[in-house]
Design a protein around this motif. Structure first.
Motif: not given
Length: 345
Positions: A260, A293, A296
């Motif tokens: 990330l 993103v 996650l």
């Protein structure tokens, strides 16, 4: 923000000292961005939690035996060194135990005849070590080093043969990390096969995780914390495929905070990815606007850690603290060898 806002009480027996076997038998807490109930799942349920076309992004770094034990030449002062970041072919930045006994230009003697010169002291207390001889440093580390387990595990037990395999992911290809991208430790061939059948795509990047990932936040306020830097690469081909996925409206889900952080470092304000090669010291706290993103997958993190701040930025601090309270109540296993969570804002 005050660092104390990210504190919570964790019973010591919830710290996982070994991974479950098989790897994909770990539990997985699904946390969504709305106020729907938390979902207690298993890692093997991951394909059903994702949509066809989603892209999982893995970190293909490989952990090196970066923990060294030795002494200062000409004395009996025992020192320990954890390599943190490669500077060039023979020089590494390292956190050194008993560093006050080491002077610049001292020779440090490790096992297997491996020696290094202390060249420079840095503001964070680390030292630059220049390894002597002509053999590649990787060969020297294979001879003298051990796997650098996280402090919260190493303080409770020694490193053994099992860790050589347990602390590497199935994607580990590029040597250079001194800590594993632990979210990927849960993946197995059968899980990948199930993801393929679901139509979930995969991409890889490289971020060489440094020992700084375990450093406590000593500042009282997040504004005063200096984030460690780590070296990463996203190739032009990977950036192009990620951009195509985004153009097609598919979700990009990082597997691990390391993936990330690099994706966010490479993403522009218009959510377009650029190729990346270099250091990143991105520090993500609540209020950050995510550009790279859409979700996650990550393990459970330490109280008051930069990683807990990161997941709080993604999902909201109250939501994550409630999720962690739920995980403690339901006896999830925490940290590197522990269980997983899937965060979908």
């Amino acid at each position: 923000m005050k660092v104390d806002l990210f504190d919570f009480e964790l019973p010591q027996d919830r710290i996982a000292l070994r991974p479950v076997r098989p790897r994909d038998a770990a539990r997985m807490l699904v946390v969504r961005g709305d106020n729907t109930p938390f979902e207690d799942k298993g890692v093997l349920d991951l394909p059903s939690c994702l949509q066809p076309g989603d892209v999982l992004v893995f970190n293909d770094t490989r952990v090196i035996p970066a923990q060294l034990e030795g002494r200062r030449a000409g004395g009996d002062a025992k020192i320990g060194a954890t390599l943190h970041k490669r500077l060039d072919l023979r020089r590494w930045q390292a956190f050194v135990r008993n560093a006050k006994r080491v002077k610049i230009a001292d020779q440090l003697i490790f096992g297997g005849g491996v020696t290094a010169i202390a060249e420079e002291r840095h503001g964070d207390g680390s030292l630059t070590l220049a390894f002597e001889g002509n053999e590649p440093v990787e060969v020297l580390l294979d001879r003298a080093g051990t796997m650098p387990l996280p402090p919260y595990i190493a303080q409770k037990r020694g490193v053994d043969e099992a860790d050589l395999e347990d602390y590497q992911t199935m994607f580990a290809e590029k040597p250079g990390a001194v800590a594993a991208p632990t979210a990927s430790l849960h993946f197995t061939d059968r899980l990948i096969e199930a993801l393929d059948e679901r139509g979930v795509a995969r991409e890889t990047l490289t971020l060489h995780v440094g020992a700084g990932t375990f450093l406590p936040v000593k500042a009282d306020d997040t504004d005063d914390h200096v984030m460690h830097s780590e070296f990463g690469i996203i190739t032009p081909q990977t950036a192009e495929r990620l951009n195509q996925a985004r153009f097609e409206g598919r979700r990009i889900i990082a597997v691990g905070t390391t993936s990330l952080r690099l994706l966010e470092s490479a993403a522009d304000e218009d959510r377009t990815f650029s190729p990346f090669e270099g250091d990143t010291d991105i520090f993500i706290t609540p209020g950050y606007r995510f550009k790279g993103v859409d979700g996650l997958m990550t393990n459970f993190h330490l109280p008051k850690s930069t990683l807990l701040m990161l997941v709080s930025a993604l999902m909201g601090r109250d939501r994550m603290l409630a999720a962690y309270a739920h995980a403690i109540d339901k006896e999830y296993r925490f940290y590197s060898y522990g269980d997983s969570s899937l965060l979908l804002p």
